[in-house]
Scaffold this motif. Structure first.
Motif, short mmCIF file in Angstrom:
data_model
loop_
_atom_site.label_atom_id
_atom_site.label_comp_id
_atom_site.label_asym_id
_atom_site.label_seq_id
_atom_site.Cartn_x
_atom_site.Cartn_y
_atom_site.Cartn_z
N VAL A 65 0.84 -1.19 0.00
CA VAL A 65 0.00 0.00 0.00
C VAL A 65 0.88 1.25 0.00
O VAL A 65 0.58 2.24 -0.68
CB VAL A 65 -0.95 0.00 1.21
N SER A 66 1.98 1.20 0.75
CA SER A 66 2.93 2.32 0.74
C SER A 66 3.50 2.53 -0.66
O SER A 66 3.63 3.67 -1.13
CB SER A 66 4.07 2.05 1.72
N ALA A 67 3.84 1.43 -1.32
CA ALA A 67 4.41 1.52 -2.67
C ALA A 67 3.42 2.06 -3.68
O ALA A 67 3.80 2.73 -4.65
CB ALA A 67 4.90 0.14 -3.11
N ALA A 68 2.13 1.80 -3.46
CA ALA A 68 1.10 2.25 -4.40
C ALA A 68 0.67 3.69 -4.15
O ALA A 68 0.27 4.39 -5.09
CB ALA A 68 -0.11 1.33 -4.32
N THR A 69 0.74 4.14 -2.91
CA THR A 69 0.26 5.48 -2.58
C THR A 69 1.39 6.50 -2.44
O THR A 69 1.15 7.71 -2.56
CB THR A 69 -0.56 5.46 -1.28
N GLY A 70 2.60 6.05 -2.20
CA GLY A 70 3.73 6.96 -2.03
C GLY A 70 4.08 7.78 -3.27
O GLY A 70 4.43 8.96 -3.14
N ALA B 63 2.39 9.38 -5.29
CA ALA B 63 1.61 10.63 -5.42
C ALA B 63 2.31 11.80 -4.74
O ALA B 63 2.05 12.97 -5.07
CB ALA B 63 0.22 10.44 -4.82
N LEU B 64 3.21 11.49 -3.81
CA LEU B 64 3.94 12.55 -3.11
C LEU B 64 5.17 13.01 -3.89
O LEU B 64 5.73 14.06 -3.59
CB LEU B 64 4.38 12.04 -1.73
N LEU B 65 5.59 12.22 -4.88
CA LEU B 65 6.84 12.51 -5.59
C LEU B 65 6.87 13.89 -6.25
O LEU B 65 7.86 14.62 -6.10
CB LEU B 65 7.11 11.42 -6.63
N PRO B 66 5.82 14.31 -6.96
CA PRO B 66 5.88 15.63 -7.61
C PRO B 66 6.00 16.79 -6.62
O PRO B 66 6.39 17.90 -7.01
CB PRO B 66 4.55 15.71 -8.36
N HIS B 67 5.71 16.54 -5.36
CA HIS B 67 5.77 17.60 -4.35
C HIS B 67 7.15 17.71 -3.71
O HIS B 67 7.37 18.60 -2.87
CB HIS B 67 4.71 17.36 -3.28
N LEU B 68 8.05 16.80 -4.08
CA LEU B 68 9.43 16.87 -3.58
C LEU B 68 10.30 17.60 -4.59
O LEU B 68 10.06 17.53 -5.80
CB LEU B 68 9.99 15.46 -3.37
N PRO B 69 11.33 18.29 -4.13
CA PRO B 69 12.25 18.96 -5.07
C PRO B 69 13.06 17.92 -5.83
O PRO B 69 13.34 16.83 -5.31
CB PRO B 69 13.14 19.80 -4.15
N PRO B 70 13.44 18.20 -7.07
CA PRO B 70 14.26 17.25 -7.85
C PRO B 70 15.55 16.92 -7.11
O PRO B 70 16.12 17.76 -6.41
CB PRO B 70 14.53 18.00 -9.15
N GLY B 71 15.97 15.66 -7.26
CA GLY B 71 17.22 15.27 -6.63
C GLY B 71 17.08 13.99 -5.83
O GLY B 71 16.25 13.13 -6.13
N LEU C 88 14.53 10.42 -5.73
CA LEU C 88 15.14 9.11 -6.00
C LEU C 88 14.95 8.17 -4.82
O LEU C 88 14.61 6.99 -4.99
CB LEU C 88 16.63 9.29 -6.30
N THR C 89 15.15 8.69 -3.61
CA THR C 89 14.99 7.86 -2.41
C THR C 89 13.56 7.35 -2.28
O THR C 89 13.34 6.17 -1.94
CB THR C 89 15.37 8.65 -1.16
N LEU C 90 12.58 8.20 -2.57
CA LEU C 90 11.19 7.79 -2.46
C LEU C 90 10.87 6.71 -3.48
O LEU C 90 10.22 5.70 -3.15
CB LEU C 90 10.26 8.99 -2.64
N VAL C 91 11.32 6.87 -4.72
CA VAL C 91 11.05 5.86 -5.75
C VAL C 91 11.71 4.53 -5.39
O VAL C 91 11.08 3.46 -5.48
CB VAL C 91 11.54 6.35 -7.13
N LEU C 92 12.98 4.59 -4.99
CA LEU C 92 13.68 3.35 -4.62
C LEU C 92 13.02 2.69 -3.41
O LEU C 92 12.88 1.47 -3.35
CB LEU C 92 15.15 3.65 -4.33
N GLY C 93 12.60 3.51 -2.44
CA GLY C 93 11.93 2.96 -1.27
C GLY C 93 10.62 2.28 -1.62
O GLY C 93 10.30 1.21 -1.10
#
Length: 392
Positions: free
Chosen positions: A190-195, A197-205, A209-214
């Protein structure tokens, strides 16, 4: 669900209103405060099932007029239920700490410790996809950040803690495997499926990358653990049958990791260009299709099998219990997975499949929600299993 402790003498005898008892609210309980006594983590499945009705609507490839407003109302209901359950569970822990701790040692209830984590993330996802209309962009975002973070942390704990308790402390019979074993290991999916959505709100860098890998790592944690358990459940069904009728609805839980994994890989594939190189993002996109379609096919076969076994049990007698919420959240993950595939592949067939599955989800949710509300008003659902008139 089954209680984790031996019920008190009062609980054993209090299964129907006493003669002359004029209480219209909680008549099946000796005292209204008894509703806190056996409140297990399985109650949070009602938040999961309600929340997924809202979030699944937001992912549909079609958007009929009024759907978003209705979905937002349902999301608000899920949020209110979450707050109410959290408060009630706090009272349960304060007044009945021994019973609360015993849930982790119960061979059935222990696995539902995964439900609170998924409830948090489901409401959080709805806040970002739907609640923005009412909360505003900033508050909706921070609500999702807090609930996703808390749910992810709790889910990672249950994915290790509950299997550890089962391995070291529970005596498990050869025929005891049931789909509820998936509950503590599905939250990372569920974390992998909903997390994402938060990616565009993080600054590039590195943050992105950490969120996607996580998310990909949590996808793997849940996927491989779920595959091990699903094989055991299949073996139990083949060699020992379906078991007690009250547990038949839990067969639908298998759809949870299947549908949620299809959702996860396709959502991750859509945001991968924000964090990965062009070549890596292309591979992520291809993985969403190559993994998603075969897994979706197996999910549909399992749904047909679970449906046939449920109908077979219903013809004999299928008592109502909180396990009926298994008809909602797992089906909802199939809706989000089907919608993700339909959108990415521009498939009319999958679009209609998503709509049909969503219609079934709404019907199942309405049925279970009404039965749950009725059981709550009478108080029977708050009694240990087998002591209430609810499912009779």
């Amino acid at each position: 669900m089954t209680s984790a402790t031996t019920p008190s003498p009062a609980a054993r005898t209090r299964t129907a209103p006493r003669p002359g008892d004029r209480r219209w609210l909680l008549p099946e309980l000796d005292r209204p405060s008894d509703l806190f006594r056996d409140l297990g983590p399985n109650w949070f499945t009602s938040v999961m099932g309600t929340g997924i009705v809202a979030t699944a609507a937001a992912t549909l490839p079609v958007h009929p007029a009024g759907l978003r407003t209705a979905a937002t109302v349902v999301w608000a209901l899920a949020a209110l239920v979450l707050v109410g359950l959290a408060a009630a569970w706090a009272v349960h822990w304060l007044r009945h700490r021994d019973r609360a701790r015993a849930h982790a040692d119960h061979p059935v209830m222990a696995h539902f410790w995964g439900a609170p984590a998924m409830a948090l993330m489901t409401v959080g996802a709805g806040a970002l996809s739907l609640g923005e209309d009412w909360l505003g962009e900033s508050l909706a975002l921070w609500t999702d950040v807090v609930l996703w973070s808390a749910g992810t942390a709790l889910g990672l704990v249950t994915a290790v803690w509950i299997p550890y308790r089962v391995i070291t402390g529970h005596r498990v019979a050869a025929d005891s495997a049931f789909a509820g074993w998936l509950m503590p290991v599905v939250p990372p999916m569920v974390s992998a499926a909903t997390g994402p959505a938060l990616l565009p709100h993080l600054p590039p860098g590195q943050g992105r990358l950490t969120l996607v890998l996580g998310c990909y790592a949590m996808f793997g944690v849940s996927l491989f653990a779920s595959l091990v358990i699903i094989v055991q459940v299949w073996g139990r069904l083949v060699h020992h049958g379906i078991g007690p009728a009250a547990m038949v609805p839990t067969l639908w839980i298998v759809l949870g990791p299947l549908g949620q994994s299809v959702t996860a890989v396709n959502v991750l594939g859509s945001v991968a260009p924000l964090a990965l190189s062009e070549r890596q993002a292309a591979a992520a996109d291809a993985f969403g299709f190559l993994y998603g379609v075969p897994t979706w096919g197996f999910a549909m076969v399992w749904m047909a099998l679970a449906g046939a076994l449920t109908v077979r049990s219903a013809r004999r007698h299928l008592p109502f219990a909180l396990t009926w919420w298994s008809f909602t959240f797992p089906v909802g993950t199939c809706v989000t997975g089907t919608s993700a595939l339909a959108t990415r592949l521009d498939s009319d067939a999958l679009t209609w499949a998503a709509v049909a599955l969503y219609g079934f989800l709404v019907l199942a949710w309405a049925t279970v929600a009404v039965r749950t509300a009725r059981g709550c008003l009478r108080g029977g659902l708050f009694l240990p299993a087998g002591r209430s008139t609810v499912g009779r």
